[in-house]
Design an enzyme around this catalytic site. Structure first.
Site: not given
Length: 320
Positions: A195, A198, A267
């Site tokens: 993302n 990050e 996820d």
């Protein structure tokens, strides 16, 4: 039948190995009763407790819900949460032979306490995190079962390392990585799905709404990782897909930007993206399917998967 519908049909029966940190997501639901006389805090009447797969285990759950055959490889502790995760998978007829129970490991657990008045939507008021190694970090096997793709999910608990992944022979199948804190250390894989925060943390840059910074960050990280592609998820701003030798593709968010809950969305994204690659999708097609799935799952409360039927309905109106 459009291309995306065809790809979703190809999801069924694909075997995807998931090497990851398996987390227990626990939700404790209660109703606000009163203010405590002991301290200025709420007193809740506990109504329900639910444990569902989180982290890499949530990726496993999403793959199963999308019609694939997930093959989990990882470790849980010799504790209640670990056995509950294994039993959760066994009830779904997911092969758990690759999950080891270790006394030197406490199953990573994220306990969320949600409270609200009767007949109102409960809100999360606190989260308690626990788990990880109690001593020596268990070593996982580098031998993969027969599979069509490899998904690596690193939540920073120590069992998933770049050294471990570098010893795995993928024999040409797609291999993807989602690493919460160390995305820059996992190199020479097929693709990664970090993302934006990050990416910002790894490169020491703030992207915000600056298109030039986004382009620089994506290209810089792609070169550093030596992957074939990089998909950066950007919340309400959708996704950006970076490929070697191709122009960056920007994908707007699917559905409403009035998000209900982002828990576990990453996820879902990597599970859908990896499964799409195993079905023959291009990086662009895989990212678009993952974008559909991400848009669906953020409208659900708690850690929830996206189901095959939901994704199929979402893509059926897409033009070829």
């Amino acid at each position: 039948m459009n291309r995306f519908t065809q790809l979703v049909h190809e999801f069924r029966g694909k075997r995807v190995a998931v090497l990851g940190d398996f987390v227990a997501d626990v939700f404790i639901y209660g109703e606000i009763s009163r203010i405590s006389r002991e301290a200025p805090v709420l007193v809740l009447n506990q109504r329900d407790t639910q444990l569902v797969p989180g982290g890499g285990a949530n990726a496993v759950y999403n793959l199963h819900a999308l019609g694939a055959i997930p093959l989990p490889i990882g470790v849980v502790g010799n504790d209640v949460e670990g056995y509950q995760l294994i039993n959760f998978f066994r009830k779904l007829k997911i092969d758990t032979s690759g999950i080891r129970v270790e006394k030197s490991w406490k199953t990573p657990t994220k306990t969320r306490i949600l409270a609200g008045a009767v007949h109102s939507q409960r809100q999360q008021i606190v989260r308690l995190d626990s788990g990880g190694p109690l001593g020596r970090v268990p070593k996982l096997s580098t031998k993969l079962p027969p599979c069509d793709a490899l998904l690596v999910s690193d939540y920073g608990y120590g069992s998933i390392t770049p050294e471990l992944i570098s010893r795995i022979r993928t024999n040409g199948i797609p291999s993807t990585i989602d690493s919460r804190f160390s995305i820059d250390r996992f190199t020479n894989m097929t693709a990664a799905t970090p993302n934006e925060p990050e990416v910002e943390a790894v490169l020491g840059v703030h992207i915000g709404n600056d298109a030039k910074k986004l382009e620089w960050a994506g290209r810089t990280l792609l070169r550093k990782l030596k992957h074939e592609a990089l998909v950066i998820t950007r919340g309400k701003d959708g996704m950006a897909v970076f490929e070697r030798g191709k122009k960056t593709e920007h994908i707007p968010i699917h559905g409403s930007d009035e998000i209900a809950d982002v828990t576990g969305a990453g996820d879902t994204v990597i599970a859908t993206f990896t499964l799409a690659l195993s079905a023959g999708a291009s990086f662009s097609e895989g990212a678009r399917l993952a974008n559909y799935a991400g848009g669906i799952v953020v409208m659900k409360y708690g850690t929830r998967p996206v189901f095959y039927s939901e994704l199929l309905r979402a893509v059926e109106g897409e033009k070829s």
